[in-house]
Every structure is written in structure tokens, then in C-alpha cells.
Write an enzyme that holds these catalytic residues in place. Structure first.
Site, PDB file in Angstrom:
ATOM      1  N   LYS A 267       0.771  -1.571   0.206  1.00  0.00           N
ATOM      2  CA  LYS A 267      -0.214  -0.050  -0.042  1.00  0.00           C
ATOM      3  C   LYS A 267       0.855   1.372  -0.054  1.00  0.00           C
ATOM      4  CE  LYS A 267      -0.646  -0.499   5.178  1.00  0.00           C
ATOM      5  NZ  LYS A 267      -1.885   0.004   6.219  1.00  0.00           N
ATOM      6  N   ARG A 268       2.096   1.343   0.729  1.00  0.00           N
ATOM      7  CA  ARG A 268       2.876   2.758   0.367  1.00  0.00           C
ATOM      8  C   ARG A 268       3.706   2.449  -0.837  1.00  0.00           C
ATOM      9  NH1 ARG A 268       1.668   4.095   4.771  1.00  0.00           N
ATOM     10  NH2 ARG A 268       1.385   2.410   6.778  1.00  0.00           N
TER      11      ARG A 268
END
Ligand code: GLU
Length: 512
Positions: A267-268
Site C-alpha cells: 500500500k505504501r
């Protein structure tokens, strides 16, 4: 292999621990395509037994994402179905019963160890050189459980109710073998497996127990999920065996990799590489961009995702959802990780936009904004705007910023290009031409173009000089859609007032 004795029933089983990652969306899509193809059921099951990781709003987010994408479940919380409830937190009593059944059958046991005792075991094991200590056949005999304690102590511990868990009893020295549609024959040695907790001290099942009990009770025929669950499957297979249930067909999807191709997309990475990895925007302490808000068409996104780990075996790349259903085959899922390439996603989106009419684009365009401009503009104008701009953008959100000159005169002009082309002698021609255009009775692209061209030929002026200047007058730069269609859409008054402003600017620039 599709079992002919049983209908296809597949489930998408996310945990509501945060926004739905794009990998989860692909899992949902493959389940959906497979269910539709075989006229089966696509089930949404919310796996919310891990209270500590539960995030309010995540379940709604999952549902909203599926709805936006058009992947509507046939059964699930809020969708009905006769295998419910579909939220695991509402099925608590079932899991307990099945965990106890495994204890009775001798495939599981009660364990009463405190967290401190578990930690002590780990340290002792490490001191002995076992650097991946786990609760297994090697240590269970010296732990506090129903295999080691006398019957009356077991009863006392159960009555006291502290730290009561149920663990799976793994027999060492066995080979656990199962077939995976994507990976073929998969083997694990039971020596590598720990005695997993299946029922926690809070009475909640762990993922493993709840997952297989539900897959069984919900009559799931195929488990289609991410590769990260492959190693858990060994425990699951042993549990099916212990219950005397026949396991579903397993289909583990390849990982989605970072754009660099190295490592799993996280997700980063969205923030790092500047693209969305979630279907919808998610705003909590952190904010994640969504494909919807970035101006993607859900069908284009699905088309893109379908190809992340699967291929139809032909050159064709553009498929409608219905066509995907027809060609989708779980045997064409690839083993190797699929690299997430945002440019490919943008390409898909552009192909979809190009194939859409301005009328069809309107809804996505209005949602993308900016509202102040779009809501104050005539709908027919917007439809034509969308048609003229669709080949020049990749997403709904790019339409207005890329085509701002449709809505207002340019703020700036490309000085360099003007200086390259504009000469004081051109002024009188611009003035005469303006008068000609002003007199036109019908103001449309073809007549305009003919008028301008005719004038240029008659006066021996170069199209290659004049047309770019005309474009700069209207758009500010050399970029833009078909010039005369754009001018027609702007209308005579708006066009001629841009003409005046630009001409004054041109004159100013060359006299500098
Ligand atoms: N709850 C698991 C997840 O969040 C489901 C895995 C599975 O499909 O078995 O992905």
C-alpha cells in the site's frame, strides 16, 4: 477441474482491516469471472474474527468498491443468500462447536499456556539453537495442555477459563500433498507445520478454522485467493482430512509485484510511485488515492486487472466484462508474479475513453470535476468537449486541466512558438481574415477551415505558420484537439475575442 456433481460456488473473503488493496480487487474479479462463466455463485464473506485488526468502515468500503466495479455478489452481508450469516463474527458458535469436534476426534487439543509461558518456551528453544521455535510436536509435551495434564487438571483449567485455546495436533513425518490449479502438485512436510491455534482464548476462531468451516458449510467449490495463503493451505488440507470433509479446488493467484518487478506491491508503493493501489479513496489517519477519484473507468480497471496474472492466450487486450467472462479460464492463470504497471492501466483507461461517446463519458467527467467549471457549463457543450478531448487524456480527471481553454481564454501563450512565427506583416492578414470570419453566416468547423485555407492560398501565406498561430490564439500553446472543431464549439464571439487578445499579445512580444 470443474466438478460436475457440484455447482460452482466461490467466495471472496476479505478481512475488514483497512481499505481493499488492488490485489484483493483482482482476487474478487477472478472469483466473479469464474462464477459467472460457470453460472455459479459469487459470495462475499467478511472475515472479521480478528478483533484487534478490525477497522470500522472497511466493510462498507469493500462493498462500495465491489459495487463501483460492478462485481455484485450473489450472496453476502446485505445481499441475501441461504448460507448466511456471511459475517464471521456472527457465526462464532459454529466455530467453537467444530473446534471441540476436532478435540473429540483427537485431532486437536486444549492448550492453557500463558503468554509468558509461551515466551519462555521460545527462549529455551532459541538457547538450544532452534531459531524458529514453534509450538509443535517437539515442544508440546512440555507445555500446559490437555495432552500433558491429568484429566482433573484439564477440567479445572477449562472451568477457570483462563488462556483456554484449542490447537491443531499435527502429526510429524507426514507429507501433505495437494493439487493447486496454478502451481500443480504442492507438497509440505508436516514437520514444518506448527500446532496452530484454531480457537483463541477470547472464544473467536483463528482465520484457519473459520475459513475452512465456512468454506465447507457454504459449499465452496473453488478457493481462488492470493498466493500468500498457499502455505496456510497445508494446515487447511490437514483440517479437511481431520473433519472428513472433501477440500475445495485450490487456485492460488500470483503475487502482484512493484513496478520495479522486485517484491510485492504494497500500500505504501502507491504514495511512493504516485499512483493509486486502492479502488476508492480512503481517508483515515493516512490518505490513500483511489482509482475512482483518479478518474478511472471501472471497466477499464477491471480489464487491466484481469491481465495481472492471467492471459487469454491471444493477442487481444481489450475485453468487456462480458467478454472476459466468456474467455476467462483458471488454467490460463500464470505462476509468476505480475508487475504492476500504472502506464498500462492508463493505456487501458484511454482505450476505453476513446471507444466511448461523449455522452457516455459525461457521468465520469462530472464526478471527476472540477465542479465549479463543469456545473456551470452547458451539457451539450460538455458532451462535445469530451468527444474532442478523449484521445488526448488518459483519465476523467485530466479532461478539464488538459482542456482548460475550452472554458476560458488561455492565461499564457507560448512565447517561443510565437516568436518563431509571428511577423508584423501578418497583422493586416489577421485583421482581414477576422473580418471575413465575422461575416460568416454559418459558423462551423468545415466552413471556417475552408475560409481560412482559401484566404491563405490566395495571399500566398504558409499554413505551417498561420495555423499554429491560430491555435496559440485559441489554446495558448500548440497542443489541443482538432482546431476548427474546437473553434466551432467556442462560438464566434468567444473565438473572436480570443483573437483580439492574442493578436495584441503577439504584437507586444515581437516589439520587446
Ligand atoms: N481473510 C483472508 C484475506 O483477508 C481470506 C483468505 C482466503 O481467501 O482464504 O485475504
Amino acid at each position: 477441474m470443474i466438478r460436475d456433481t457440484q455447482s460452482v460456488r466461490v467466495r471472496f473473503a476479505p478481512s475488514p482491516t483497512g481499505p481493499l488493496h488492488i490485489g484483493g480487487v483482482r482476487t474478487a474479479l477472478y472469483n466473479y469471472l469464474f462464477a459467472r462463466k460457470h453460472e455459479g455463485a459469487f459470495i462475499l464473506r467478511i472475515e472479521d474474527t480478528d478483533q484487534a485488526r478490525y477497522i470500522p468502515g472497511a466493510e462498507d468500503y469493500i462493498r462500495e468498491s465491489l459495487e463501483w466495479l460492478g462485481l455484485k455478489p450473489d450472496e453476502g452481508p446485505g445481499y441475501g443468500g441461504d448460507h448466511g450469516p456471511y459475517r464471521q463474527s456472527e457465526r462464532k458458535s459454529k466455530y467453537k462447536m467444530y473446534a471441540q469436534l476436532l478435540v473429540e476426534k483427537g485431532h486437536a487439543y486444549y492448550a492453557f499456556d500463558t503468554p509468558e509461558e509461551l515466551e519462555k518456551m521460545r527462549q529455551e528453544e532459541e538457547a538450544r539453537g532452534n531459531y524458529s521455535p514453534k509450538y509443535d510436536h517437539k515442544v508440546r509435551d512440555r507445555m500446559k495442555n490437555s495432552l500433558t495434564l491429568e484429566e482433573d487438571r484439564v477440567k479445572a483449567c477449562l472451568d477457570a477459563g483462563d488462556n483456554v485455546t484449542i490447537r491443531l495436533k499435527i502429526t510429524p513425518g507426514e507429507e501433505v500433498v495437494f493439487q493447486d490449479t496454478v502451481r500443480g502438485t504442492v507438497r509440505f512436510s508436516s514437520d514444518e507445520l506448527d500446532d496452530k491455534v484454531i480457537l483463541k482464548a477470547d472464544g473467536m476462531p483463528t482465520y484457519h478454522l473459520a475459513n475452512i468451516v465456512d468454506d465447507h458449510l457454504m459449499e465452496i467449490s473453488h478457493v481462488i485467493r492470493g498466493e500468500e495463503w498457499l502455505s496456510s493451505t497445508a494446515h487447511h488440507v490437514l483440517m479437511y482430512r481431520s473433519f472428513d470433509w472433501s477440500p475445495p479446488v485450490f487456485v492460488h493467484l500470483p503475487l502482484i509485484l512493484k513496478p520495479t518487478g522486485k517484491g510485492k506491491l504494497s500500500k505504501r508503493d502507491g504514495a511512493k510511485f504516485g499512483f493509486p493501489v486502492f479502488p476508492l479513496e480512503w481517508i483515515r489517519e493516512e490518505r490513500y488515492h483511489g482509482f475512482r477519484e483518479e478518474g478511472f473507468n471501472p471497466n477499464a480497471l477491471l480489464n487491466f486487472l484481469a491481465f495481472l496474472g492471467w492471459s487469454p492466450g491471444t493477442e487481444q487486450e481489450i475485453f468487456t466484462l462480458q467478454e472476459l467472462i466468456e474467455v476467462f479460464d483458471i488454467h490460463n492463470i500464470v505462476k509468476s508474479g505480475a508487475r504492476f504497471d500504472i502506464d498500462k492501466a492508463r493505456w487501458y483507461n484511454q482505450q476505453y475513453l476513446i471507444s466511448m461517446s461523449g455522452e457516455d463519458i459525461l457521468e465520469g467527467l462530472m464526478a471527476a470535476g472540477p465542479k465549479d467549471i463543469l456545473e456551470n457549463t452547458d451539457k451539450n457543450f460538455l458532451v462535445k468537449f469530451a468527444d474532442l478531448m478523449k484521445e488526448r487524456v488518459h483519465t476523467y480527471t485530466e479532461f478539464v486541466p488538459e482542456g482548460l481553454y475550452f472554458f476560458k481564454p488561455p492565461d499564457t501563450y507560448d512565447d517561443k512558438q510565437i516568436k518563431k512565427r509571428y511577423r508584423p506583416e501578418l497583422r493586416k492578414h489577421f485583421e482581414t481574415l477576422k473580418a471575413l470570419i465575422d461575416q460568416l453566416e454559418s459558423f462551423n468547423a468545415r466552413i471556417l477551415q475552408d475560409t481560412v485555407k482559401h484566404y491563405l492560398i490566395e495571399n500566398d501565406l504558409k499554413i505551417g505558420v498561420f495555423f499554429p498561430l491560430l491555435r496559440i490564439m485559441v489554446c495558448g500553446s500548440l497542443k489541443g484537439p482538432d482546431l476548427f472543431s474546437l473553434i466551432e464549439l467556442l462560438g464566434k464571439n468567444a473565438f473572436l475575442s480570443r483573437w483580439d487578445a492574442a493578436l495584441a499579445y503577439f504584437e507586444g512580444i515581437i516589439s520587446e
